[in-house]
Design a protein around this motif. Structure first.
Motif, short mmCIF file in Angstrom:
data_model
loop_
_atom_site.label_atom_id
_atom_site.label_comp_id
_atom_site.label_asym_id
_atom_site.label_seq_id
_atom_site.Cartn_x
_atom_site.Cartn_y
_atom_site.Cartn_z
N LEU A 1 57.80 -15.70 26.06
CA LEU A 1 56.35 -15.88 26.24
C LEU A 1 55.73 -14.65 26.91
O LEU A 1 54.62 -14.25 26.55
N ALA A 2 56.43 -14.05 27.87
CA ALA A 2 55.89 -12.86 28.54
C ALA A 2 55.74 -11.71 27.56
O ALA A 2 54.74 -10.98 27.59
N ARG A 3 56.73 -11.52 26.70
CA ARG A 3 56.63 -10.44 25.70
C ARG A 3 55.49 -10.70 24.71
O ARG A 3 54.75 -9.79 24.34
N ARG A 4 55.37 -11.94 24.28
CA ARG A 4 54.28 -12.27 23.35
C ARG A 4 52.92 -12.05 24.02
O ARG A 4 51.99 -11.53 23.40
N LEU A 5 52.81 -12.44 25.27
CA LEU A 5 51.56 -12.27 25.98
C LEU A 5 51.24 -10.79 26.18
O LEU A 5 50.08 -10.38 26.06
N LYS A 6 52.25 -9.98 26.42
CA LYS A 6 52.04 -8.54 26.58
C LYS A 6 51.55 -7.93 25.26
O LYS A 6 50.62 -7.12 25.25
N ARG A 7 52.16 -8.32 24.15
CA ARG A 7 51.71 -7.82 22.84
C ARG A 7 50.32 -8.34 22.50
O ARG A 7 49.52 -7.66 21.86
N PHE A 8 50.02 -9.54 22.93
CA PHE A 8 48.73 -10.16 22.63
C PHE A 8 47.59 -9.44 23.34
O PHE A 8 46.49 -9.32 22.81
N THR A 9 47.85 -8.97 24.54
CA THR A 9 46.78 -8.37 25.34
C THR A 9 46.73 -6.85 25.28
O THR A 9 45.86 -6.27 25.92
N THR A 10 47.60 -6.19 24.56
CA THR A 10 47.51 -4.73 24.48
C THR A 10 46.21 -4.34 23.81
O THR A 10 45.76 -4.94 22.83
N LEU A 11 45.56 -3.29 24.32
CA LEU A 11 44.24 -2.90 23.85
C LEU A 11 44.29 -2.20 22.50
O LEU A 11 43.34 -2.24 21.73
N GLU A 12 45.35 -1.50 22.19
CA GLU A 12 45.37 -0.71 20.96
C GLU A 12 45.64 -1.56 19.73
O GLU A 12 45.00 -1.41 18.71
N THR A 13 46.63 -2.44 19.81
CA THR A 13 47.06 -3.13 18.60
C THR A 13 46.87 -4.64 18.64
O THR A 13 46.79 -5.27 17.59
N GLY A 14 46.80 -5.21 19.79
CA GLY A 14 46.79 -6.66 19.87
C GLY A 14 45.41 -7.26 19.86
O GLY A 14 44.42 -6.66 19.43
N MET A 15 45.35 -8.47 20.36
CA MET A 15 44.11 -9.22 20.38
C MET A 15 43.12 -8.60 21.35
O MET A 15 41.91 -8.69 21.15
N GLY A 16 43.61 -7.93 22.37
CA GLY A 16 42.71 -7.25 23.31
C GLY A 16 41.87 -6.19 22.62
O GLY A 16 40.70 -6.02 22.92
N GLY A 17 42.50 -5.46 21.70
CA GLY A 17 41.76 -4.45 20.94
C GLY A 17 40.69 -5.08 20.08
O GLY A 17 39.56 -4.57 19.99
N ALA A 18 41.03 -6.19 19.46
CA ALA A 18 40.05 -6.88 18.62
C ALA A 18 38.89 -7.39 19.46
O ALA A 18 37.73 -7.30 19.06
N ILE A 19 39.21 -7.90 20.64
CA ILE A 19 38.16 -8.39 21.53
C ILE A 19 37.27 -7.24 21.99
O ILE A 19 36.05 -7.36 22.05
N ALA A 20 37.88 -6.08 22.30
CA ALA A 20 37.10 -4.92 22.72
C ALA A 20 36.18 -4.44 21.59
O ALA A 20 35.01 -4.11 21.82
N VAL A 21 36.69 -4.42 20.37
CA VAL A 21 35.87 -4.00 19.22
C VAL A 21 34.73 -4.98 19.00
O VAL A 21 33.57 -4.58 18.78
N LEU A 22 35.02 -6.26 19.05
CA LEU A 22 33.97 -7.26 18.88
C LEU A 22 32.92 -7.18 19.97
O LEU A 22 31.72 -7.34 19.71
#
Length: 125
Positions: free
Chosen positions: A23-44
């Motif tokens: 879960l920690a690894r998935r959460l880390k990938r989920f929140t990365t700004l370049e490739t994950g959901m964090g990047g999508a949220i920043a773009v939106l």
């Protein structure tokens, strides 16, 4: 019996540790700004800001267009009132008799076609 309980408790703790690691690894990938959901949220978020600015500009433009149209409508209504007054004053003029047909025929434009004067031209020798 205690050994089996200890073994099951250790297996449960190990399984829980592995699950938390996944879960920690998935959460880390989920929140990365370049490739994950964090990047999508920043773009939106950036797109929302841009759309808000565009909406404000459109609102200002619409308000200025609306005020210009209101001014033109006022001017058109004033012109219509003047035209109504002019038409009303034309009704007070005396009626003129219709022109005779002979006079109408005389007034018709006539076009006359004339040939150019060729006396000044010389024949080819």
């Amino acid at each position: 019996m205690n050994v089996i309980a200890d073994f099951l408790l250790a297996a449960g703790a190990f399984t829980t540790a592995v699950y938390c690691l996944v879960l920690a690894r998935r959460l880390k990938r989920f929140t990365t700004l370049e490739t994950g959901m964090g990047g999508a949220i920043a773009v939106l978020s950036a797109q929302v800001d841009d759309m808000t600015k565009a909406l404000d500009q459109a609102r200002k433009s619409a308000q200025s267009s609306s005020s210009g149209l209101e001014d033109q409508v006022r001017r058109a209504e004033a012109a219509a009132a003047r035209l109504d007054l002019i038409l009303a004053s034309l009704h007070d003029l005396p009626q003129q008799p219709p022109p005779d047909e002979e006079m109408a025929e005389d007034r018709r434009l006539r076009f006359v076609r004339r040939r150019p004067d060729r006396s000044g031209m010389r024949a080819a020798e």
